[in-house]
Write a protein that holds these residues in place. Sequence first.
Motif, PDB file in Angstrom:
ATOM      1  N   LYS A  89      33.695  28.288  -5.836  1.00 20.47           N
ATOM      2  CA  LYS A  89      32.416  28.755  -5.294  1.00 20.47           C
ATOM      3  C   LYS A  89      31.398  27.617  -5.234  1.00 20.47           C
ATOM      4  O   LYS A  89      30.703  27.449  -4.231  1.00 20.47           O
ATOM      5  CB  LYS A  89      31.888  29.895  -6.166  1.00 20.47           C
ATOM      6  N   ALA A  91      29.649  21.935  -0.157  1.00 22.01           N
ATOM      7  CA  ALA A  91      30.199  21.519   1.139  1.00 22.01           C
ATOM      8  C   ALA A  91      29.444  22.192   2.282  1.00 22.01           C
ATOM      9  O   ALA A  91      29.154  21.561   3.304  1.00 22.01           O
ATOM     10  CB  ALA A  91      31.689  21.846   1.213  1.00 22.01           C
ATOM     11  N   LYS A  92      29.102  23.455   2.106  1.00 18.96           N
ATOM     12  CA  LYS A  92      28.369  24.191   3.139  1.00 18.96           C
ATOM     13  C   LYS A  92      26.994  23.574   3.354  1.00 18.96           C
ATOM     14  O   LYS A  92      26.551  23.386   4.492  1.00 18.96           O
ATOM     15  CB  LYS A  92      28.236  25.661   2.738  1.00 18.96           C
ATOM     16  N   GLU A  93      26.317  23.242   2.273  1.00 19.35           N
ATOM     17  CA  GLU A  93      24.998  22.610   2.375  1.00 19.35           C
ATOM     18  C   GLU A  93      25.093  21.265   3.102  1.00 19.35           C
ATOM     19  O   GLU A  93      24.286  20.967   3.987  1.00 19.35           O
ATOM     20  CB  GLU A  93      24.411  22.416   0.976  1.00 19.35           C
ATOM     21  N   ASP A  94      26.104  20.461   2.727  1.00 18.96           N
ATOM     22  CA  ASP A  94      26.306  19.162   3.387  1.00 18.96           C
ATOM     23  C   ASP A  94      26.575  19.337   4.880  1.00 18.96           C
ATOM     24  O   ASP A  94      26.011  18.626   5.710  1.00 18.96           O
ATOM     25  CB  ASP A  94      27.472  18.403   2.750  1.00 18.96           C
ATOM     26  N   ALA A  95      27.463  20.272   5.223  1.00 16.68           N
ATOM     27  CA  ALA A  95      27.815  20.500   6.628  1.00 16.68           C
ATOM     28  C   ALA A  95      26.604  20.990   7.414  1.00 16.68           C
ATOM     29  O   ALA A  95      26.335  20.502   8.523  1.00 16.68           O
ATOM     30  CB  ALA A  95      28.966  21.498   6.724  1.00 16.68           C
ATOM     31  N   GLU A  96      25.868  21.936   6.850  1.00 20.07           N
ATOM     32  CA  GLU A  96      24.694  22.476   7.545  1.00 20.07           C
ATOM     33  C   GLU A  96      23.638  21.405   7.768  1.00 20.07           C
ATOM     34  O   GLU A  96      22.934  21.433   8.785  1.00 20.07           O
ATOM     35  CB  GLU A  96      24.108  23.651   6.763  1.00 20.07           C
ATOM     36  N   THR A 146      29.762  23.500  10.575  1.00 19.51           N
ATOM     37  CA  THR A 146      30.309  24.376   9.541  1.00 19.51           C
ATOM     38  C   THR A 146      31.211  23.531   8.643  1.00 19.51           C
ATOM     39  O   THR A 146      31.573  22.400   8.995  1.00 19.51           O
ATOM     40  CB  THR A 146      31.156  25.518  10.151  1.00 19.51           C
ATOM     41  N   VAL A 147      31.595  24.084   7.510  1.00 16.36           N
ATOM     42  CA  VAL A 147      32.470  23.360   6.584  1.00 16.36           C
ATOM     43  C   VAL A 147      33.799  23.020   7.268  1.00 16.36           C
ATOM     44  O   VAL A 147      34.281  21.891   7.176  1.00 16.36           O
ATOM     45  CB  VAL A 147      32.716  24.175   5.292  1.00 16.36           C
ATOM     46  N   PHE A 198      32.408  25.006  -2.530  1.00 14.03           N
ATOM     47  CA  PHE A 198      32.129  25.515  -1.189  1.00 14.03           C
ATOM     48  C   PHE A 198      30.631  25.504  -0.906  1.00 14.03           C
ATOM     49  O   PHE A 198      30.201  25.149   0.192  1.00 14.03           O
ATOM     50  CB  PHE A 198      32.698  26.920  -0.983  1.00 14.03           C
ATOM     51  N   LYS A 199      29.829  25.882  -1.900  1.00 15.49           N
ATOM     52  CA  LYS A 199      28.375  25.900  -1.718  1.00 15.49           C
ATOM     53  C   LYS A 199      27.847  24.499  -1.396  1.00 15.49           C
ATOM     54  O   LYS A 199      27.037  24.326  -0.485  1.00 15.49           O
ATOM     55  CB  LYS A 199      27.709  26.448  -2.988  1.00 15.49           C
TER      56      LYS A 199
END
Length: 144
Positions: A18, A24-29, A34-35, A21-22
């Motif tokens: 979790k 990675a999601k922040e970095d991608a955004e 998207t991730v 992913f959180k």
Amino acid sequence: MWSVFNNEVLESFSQINKEIFKLAKEDAENIGLTVVQLKALYQISTKPKIGLSELAENLKLTNSTVSGVIDRLVNSGYVERDNPKHDRRAITLHLTNEGKLKIKQFIESDSKLVKYLNKINQLPEEDIKQLLQIHKEILNILTF
């Protein structure tokens, strides 16, 4: 037989997954992706001319899922498909200049995930090797 340890192991994996992913999601955004798109761009950047099936295998996703991701990356101007002359049925992928700039933007960003992974890399080498060996054994048990 179910034990308290089983629950602790599952909860530990769940919490770590979790958090990764959180981050990675922040970095991608932060760079407008998207991730999965970021992972796909990164894979293509490290393996130019990769095929769709190999990319799907590397991302641990189905061909149809990755095909949709690639469609969006092509439409965004980050990836191009090529048909090699020796096999017209095959499709290889490569980054466009815009895709290369997007990966560069990620690499030069203040990625929290990369920062924390670098901290993990500072753990003693033997601890990391032992952790990876245990993960491998668990994966073997779960996929047997």
